[in-house]
Enzyme design. Sequence first.
Site, PDB file in Angstrom:
ATOM      1  N   LYS A 205      27.752   0.934 115.038  1.00  0.00           N
ATOM      2  CA  LYS A 205      26.918  -0.099 115.652  1.00  0.00           C
ATOM      3  C   LYS A 205      27.576  -0.614 116.935  1.00  0.00           C
ATOM      4  O   LYS A 205      26.952  -0.703 117.971  1.00  0.00           O
ATOM      5  CB  LYS A 205      26.728  -1.231 114.631  1.00  0.00           C
ATOM      6  CG  LYS A 205      25.882  -2.372 115.104  1.00  0.00           C
ATOM      7  CD  LYS A 205      25.611  -3.320 113.941  1.00  0.00           C
ATOM      8  CE  LYS A 205      25.072  -4.645 114.441  1.00  0.00           C
ATOM      9  NZ  LYS A 205      24.788  -5.584 113.344  1.00  0.00           N
ATOM     10  N   GLU A 211      38.744   3.156 113.569  1.00  0.00           N
ATOM     11  CA  GLU A 211      38.745   4.352 112.715  1.00  0.00           C
ATOM     12  C   GLU A 211      37.761   5.385 113.253  1.00  0.00           C
ATOM     13  O   GLU A 211      38.072   6.573 113.394  1.00  0.00           O
ATOM     14  CB  GLU A 211      38.339   3.999 111.275  1.00  0.00           C
ATOM     15  CG  GLU A 211      39.322   3.146 110.521  1.00  0.00           C
ATOM     16  CD  GLU A 211      39.045   1.654 110.644  1.00  0.00           C
ATOM     17  OE1 GLU A 211      38.510   1.227 111.706  1.00  0.00           O
ATOM     18  OE2 GLU A 211      39.378   0.911 109.706  1.00  0.00           O
ATOM     19  N   GLY A 266      25.266  -3.822 109.385  1.00  0.00           N
ATOM     20  CA  GLY A 266      25.810  -2.502 109.052  1.00  0.00           C
ATOM     21  C   GLY A 266      25.454  -2.055 107.640  1.00  0.00           C
ATOM     22  O   GLY A 266      24.963  -0.946 107.417  1.00  0.00           O
ATOM     23  N   ARG A 267      25.683  -2.938 106.678  1.00  0.00           N
ATOM     24  CA  ARG A 267      25.453  -2.554 105.273  1.00  0.00           C
ATOM     25  C   ARG A 267      23.972  -2.506 104.918  1.00  0.00           C
ATOM     26  O   ARG A 267      23.617  -2.151 103.800  1.00  0.00           O
ATOM     27  CB  ARG A 267      26.223  -3.494 104.341  1.00  0.00           C
ATOM     28  CG  ARG A 267      25.900  -4.967 104.533  1.00  0.00           C
ATOM     29  CD  ARG A 267      26.921  -5.855 103.833  1.00  0.00           C
ATOM     30  NE  ARG A 267      26.765  -7.274 104.156  1.00  0.00           N
ATOM     31  CZ  ARG A 267      27.255  -7.862 105.238  1.00  0.00           C
ATOM     32  NH1 ARG A 267      27.907  -7.149 106.146  1.00  0.00           N
ATOM     33  NH2 ARG A 267      27.090  -9.157 105.433  1.00  0.00           N
ATOM     34  N   GLU A 352      30.398  -7.690 100.427  1.00  0.00           N
ATOM     35  CA  GLU A 352      30.547  -8.098 101.818  1.00  0.00           C
ATOM     36  C   GLU A 352      29.514  -9.179 102.154  1.00  0.00           C
ATOM     37  O   GLU A 352      29.766 -10.057 102.967  1.00  0.00           O
ATOM     38  CB  GLU A 352      30.348  -6.876 102.730  1.00  0.00           C
ATOM     39  CG  GLU A 352      31.067  -6.998 104.050  1.00  0.00           C
ATOM     40  CD  GLU A 352      31.137  -5.669 104.778  1.00  0.00           C
ATOM     41  OE1 GLU A 352      32.107  -4.922 104.556  1.00  0.00           O
ATOM     42  OE2 GLU A 352      30.213  -5.356 105.532  1.00  0.00           O
ATOM     43  N   HIS A 383      33.559   7.400  78.573  1.00  0.00           N
ATOM     44  CA  HIS A 383      34.819   7.984  78.110  1.00  0.00           C
ATOM     45  C   HIS A 383      36.006   7.387  78.862  1.00  0.00           C
ATOM     46  O   HIS A 383      37.102   7.938  78.822  1.00  0.00           O
ATOM     47  CB  HIS A 383      34.784   9.506  78.281  1.00  0.00           C
ATOM     48  CG  HIS A 383      33.647  10.127  77.527  1.00  0.00           C
ATOM     49  ND1 HIS A 383      33.795  10.644  76.269  1.00  0.00           N
ATOM     50  CD2 HIS A 383      32.340  10.240  77.837  1.00  0.00           C
ATOM     51  CE1 HIS A 383      32.619  11.079  75.839  1.00  0.00           C
ATOM     52  NE2 HIS A 383      31.724  10.841  76.781  1.00  0.00           N
ATOM     53  N   LYS A 503      39.672  -5.762 111.557  1.00  0.00           N
ATOM     54  CA  LYS A 503      39.595  -4.952 112.770  1.00  0.00           C
ATOM     55  C   LYS A 503      40.642  -5.378 113.814  1.00  0.00           C
ATOM     56  O   LYS A 503      41.035  -4.596 114.648  1.00  0.00           O
ATOM     57  CB  LYS A 503      38.184  -5.013 113.371  1.00  0.00           C
ATOM     58  CG  LYS A 503      37.147  -4.273 112.514  1.00  0.00           C
ATOM     59  CD  LYS A 503      35.771  -4.193 113.164  1.00  0.00           C
ATOM     60  CE  LYS A 503      34.802  -3.440 112.263  1.00  0.00           C
ATOM     61  NZ  LYS A 503      33.477  -3.229 112.837  1.00  0.00           N
TER      62      LYS A 503
HETATM   63  C1  G6Q Z   1      28.821  -3.877 107.465  1.00  0.00           C
HETATM   64  C2  G6Q Z   1      30.087  -4.213 108.095  1.00  0.00           C
HETATM   65  C3  G6Q Z   1      31.023  -3.050 108.296  1.00  0.00           C
HETATM   66  C4  G6Q Z   1      30.650  -2.144 109.459  1.00  0.00           C
HETATM   67  C5  G6Q Z   1      31.811  -1.224 109.773  1.00  0.00           C
HETATM   68  C6  G6Q Z   1      31.496  -0.259 110.877  1.00  0.00           C
HETATM   69  O1  G6Q Z   1      27.941  -4.662 107.256  1.00  0.00           O
HETATM   70  O2  G6Q Z   1      29.890  -4.924 109.248  1.00  0.00           O
HETATM   71  O3  G6Q Z   1      31.156  -2.272 107.136  1.00  0.00           O
HETATM   72  O4  G6Q Z   1      29.495  -1.421 109.163  1.00  0.00           O
HETATM   73  O5  G6Q Z   1      32.938  -1.992 110.080  1.00  0.00           O
HETATM   74  O6  G6Q Z   1      31.149  -0.929 112.048  1.00  0.00           O
HETATM   75  P1  G6Q Z   1      30.522  -0.147 113.251  1.00  0.00           P
HETATM   76  O7  G6Q Z   1      29.224   0.418 112.827  1.00  0.00           O
HETATM   77  O8  G6Q Z   1      30.369  -1.158 114.354  1.00  0.00           O
HETATM   78  O9  G6Q Z   1      31.499   0.943 113.603  1.00  0.00           O
END
Ligand code: G6Q
Length: 540
Positions: A205, A211, A266-267, A352, A383, A503
């Site tokens: 996003k 990462e 994001g989620r 989150e 199990h 971050k």
């Molecule tokens: C989700 C969070 C988090 C995010 C990641 C990746 O709701 O904000 O999990 O999706 O940190 O972020 P980017 O899409 O900006 O790389």
Amino acid sequence: MAIKNLKEWKVLEDHYRKIKNVSLRDLFDENKNRIDDFSIEASSIYFDFSKQLVTQETINYLISLAKARHLSEEINKMFRGERINNTENRPVLHIALRNRSNTKIMVDGKNIMDDVNRVIEQMIQFSDKVRNGSLAGYTGKKFKNIVNIGIGGSDLGPLMVAEALKYYGRNDIENYFVSNVDGTHMAETLKKINPEETLFIIASKTFTTEETMTNATTARKWLLSILRDEKAIAKHFVALSTNQQKVEEFGIDVNNMFEFWDWVGGRYSVTSAIGLSVMIKIGSENFIELLKGFHEMDNHFKNAPFEKNIPVIMGLLGIWYNNFFQCETHAILPYDQYLHRFPAYFQQGDMESNGKSVTRDGVEVDYQTGPIIWGEPGTNGQHAFYQLIHQGTKLIPCDFIGFFKPLNNLGDHHPKLMANLIAQSQALAFGKNKEELEHEGVLAPLIPFKTFSGNRPSSTIMALQLSPRTLGNLIAMYEHKIFVQGIIWDINSFDQWGVELGKVLAKKVLQELKSTEKTRLQHDSSTNKLIEKFRHYNHA
Ligand code: G6Q
């Protein structure tokens, strides 16, 4: 008003004291129609909550609490596009991404459905071309490997859905997901793929996440080291992002960018362009079916009365256990191997969203908020950790998820799978007492060990068969359950300052790990020692 001062809350506290030792055996004996009174069917979902520690009064009191928290108005605010994510001053409009009725949704005087529909069309065109081979790699070979590089919300959603809908996907297209900055994740993926047949989808996003940018840079270097022409980048890399400038800086052509917007969290982004890797695997028709499934559940959530509203009842049951029984965790137990990442997906979705300890006005809460979410597919979990759910000292509400018909009809696998699901919820609810054990001839010394208390609550969530549509129903159902709880607890379910912290935190330590100068470290002794040891082994 503070939640604990609400009369509806106090009524629930009194009610809890009266019924906390209620027996599910008694409840089922007293009301022969309990299943009819405590189940809901909506879209493709059959939701059985009869094995929960509730009476009709409990449900009524919980609904009164929801009304006191103005849940209906809050739902409407989300659907209308009000800026309910107050700390980021953003609307929360994942519901627009799957608004298949195409009703207008206005943000800043603009109908955002125009943008949504444009990007869906762009995704369809693109994925159709990848699938039919008219869009190929730099050397003209068809794409076989679709590598999504992202993390968190830009990884877990497409990963979970790609796994869940694998049955509907093409066998000659393989999805890969690289998320961890641990080089092993990328290295092991690159071992399996031929760059000429690989499309990298950089999903971020913000397009600044360390990462993802690190993994994307490594992928680009790897591709160039083999194809040896910068022009290959445009053919093998696309971006899913809200940040055009950063996408261009990375060297990806804006024509290869699929946009989404800051009103998609994001989620909650799997139905945005973030779902592109899934669309390529399962095809645009199946992807649209998935969107329809989400939309059906969105409509149910928006329109059904609370007592017949699955996400509302799920959310309220969670409040009942979290805040009155003081349960700490909630298990999601899908009896379907395709759903093996479903608990992990909602571990993020829920934890989150509702892992917050101040109200929307910034006041510290004096009650419990989001539960710890965990789970694994059945029957494997049986199990492993079910022992604690059956006989441990903790009360763990569970969701059993299953399908009446299998996708892979092998021998009697499916009745065996479902027999386990049904029997587990039965055993948790009704247990096994001394008399029953004696009747079975169990020797007296063993009776304490073989006794099952019962009264361990669960919901059973069933659909006919796993399909894009039922999956859409299921995901939206849990999303809205999270929303309901956020409203009751008066927290902002749509920000994530804890993630933002992560971050930035590592940045300073990273500089120190890389530094070959013997500068004096200024941290606590533990941190200093770890950094020194790392330097010792890496800069020797
Ligand atoms: C989700 C969070 C988090 C995010 C990641 C990746 O709701 O904000 O999990 O999706 O940190 O972020 P980017 O899409 O900006 O790389």
